[in-house]
Scaffold this motif. Structure first.
Motif, mmCIF file in Angstrom:
data_model
loop_
_atom_site.group_PDB
_atom_site.id
_atom_site.type_symbol
_atom_site.label_atom_id
_atom_site.label_comp_id
_atom_site.label_asym_id
_atom_site.label_seq_id
_atom_site.Cartn_x
_atom_site.Cartn_y
_atom_site.Cartn_z
ATOM 1 N N HIS A 7 10.389 3.654 3.623
ATOM 2 C CA HIS A 7 9.608 2.412 3.618
ATOM 3 C C HIS A 7 10.262 1.369 2.720
ATOM 4 O O HIS A 7 10.326 0.185 3.075
ATOM 5 N N ARG A 8 10.782 1.797 1.582
ATOM 6 C CA ARG A 8 11.487 0.858 0.699
ATOM 7 C C ARG A 8 12.754 0.342 1.373
ATOM 8 O O ARG A 8 13.087 -0.847 1.275
ATOM 9 N N PRO A 57 7.946 7.281 1.896
ATOM 10 C CA PRO A 57 8.026 6.172 0.937
ATOM 11 C C PRO A 57 9.443 5.673 0.691
ATOM 12 O O PRO A 57 9.645 4.472 0.468
ATOM 13 N N ASP A 61 1.534 4.748 9.379
ATOM 14 C CA ASP A 61 1.652 4.490 7.943
ATOM 15 C C ASP A 61 2.977 5.058 7.432
ATOM 16 O O ASP A 61 3.041 6.190 6.949
ATOM 17 N N LYS A 64 11.817 -2.284 3.924
ATOM 18 C CA LYS A 64 11.543 -3.587 3.319
ATOM 19 C C LYS A 64 12.838 -4.308 2.956
ATOM 20 O O LYS A 64 12.965 -5.527 3.146
ATOM 21 N N GLU A 110 4.743 3.937 4.883
ATOM 22 C CA GLU A 110 4.774 3.969 3.418
ATOM 23 C C GLU A 110 4.209 5.280 2.885
ATOM 24 O O GLU A 110 4.769 5.878 1.950
ATOM 25 N N LYS A 111 3.117 5.748 3.459
ATOM 26 C CA LYS A 111 2.488 6.987 3.003
ATOM 27 C C LYS A 111 3.341 8.205 3.346
ATOM 28 O O LYS A 111 3.506 9.111 2.519
#
Length: 216
Positions: free
Chosen positions: A190-191, A187, A181, A194, A183-184
């Motif tokens: 994670h951005r 973060p 995970d 993307k 994103e957790k």
């Protein structure tokens, strides 16, 4: 036949870095596929290309070299883009290198297939995944501190750099290969992940786009 030959394996994050750079720079290159799962990297002929029996290796300008950081810097020095993938400002360039090295020497080696397979042999699948999660997020969280401070659209500022080329494959490995995970836990990264996922150079370099990807 291109003047550049890249020895690659679709699942190699170290080779993934160079595919991103070569694509971003608009360079034509021929792929030489080396199946690590089938241990083709230990073939006598490949041992002459890379005495460490690893990918990536690259042939260009009359020489053969290995180690992704060495190759990345050589590509930047000899085939620079505008804006460059290593910023001209020495301080900013150092930050880019620091992020890349956090991945290159402080994170990626801890999830190499040989190492994690050995951990699984000794302690089982749960021990392997516990090791992978702890090792990967230790490095990624360190990189996130720098990206939070120096990042813009990309890892360092608003231009694609070597830091992005090294970060994205590691994030892909964490999220896709190991199902962690991101994103957790990270973060900000994670951005960035993307954003980079939509870049044409990254899309073309992705494992699923390679001819040696299973089922391709």
């Amino acid at each position: 036949m291109s003047e550049i030959e890249l020895y690659s394996y679709f699942a190699s994050s170290c080779t993934f870095r160079l595919r991103i750079m070569l694509n971003y720079k608009g360079l034509e290159y021929d792929m030489k596929y080396v199946n690590l799962k089938a241990k083709e990297n230990f073939d006598e002929n490949f041992s002459k290309v890379n005495s460490m029996n690893q990918v990536p290796s690259i042939r260009l300008d009359g020489i053969t070299m290995s180690q992704s950081m060495v190759i990345a810097e050589y590509l930047e020095e000899t085939r620079q883009t505008e804006p460059p993938m290593l910023p001209k400002d020495p301080k900013t360039r150092a930050i880019v290198r620091e992020i890349a090295e956090i991945i290159n020497s402080g994170t990626q080696p801890n999830q190499n297939l040989g190492l994690i397979n050995r951990i699984e042999e000794l302690g089982g699948a749960d021990a392997k995944m516990a090791w992978v999660e702890k090792a990967l997020f230790r490095g990624l969280k360190a990189a996130e501190v720098l990206v939070e401070k120096y990042g813009g659209k990309y890892a360092v500022g608003d231009d694609l750099t070597i830091a992005d080329a090294f970060l994205y494959p590691q994030l892909y490995s964490a999220a896709v290969r190991f199902g962690l995970d991101v994103e957790k836990n990270c973060p900000i990264l994670h951005r960035l992940y993307k954003t980079l996922s939509e870049h044409p150079a990254v899309i073309a370099a992705s494992p699923g786009q390679q001819k040696d990807f299973p089922g391709a």
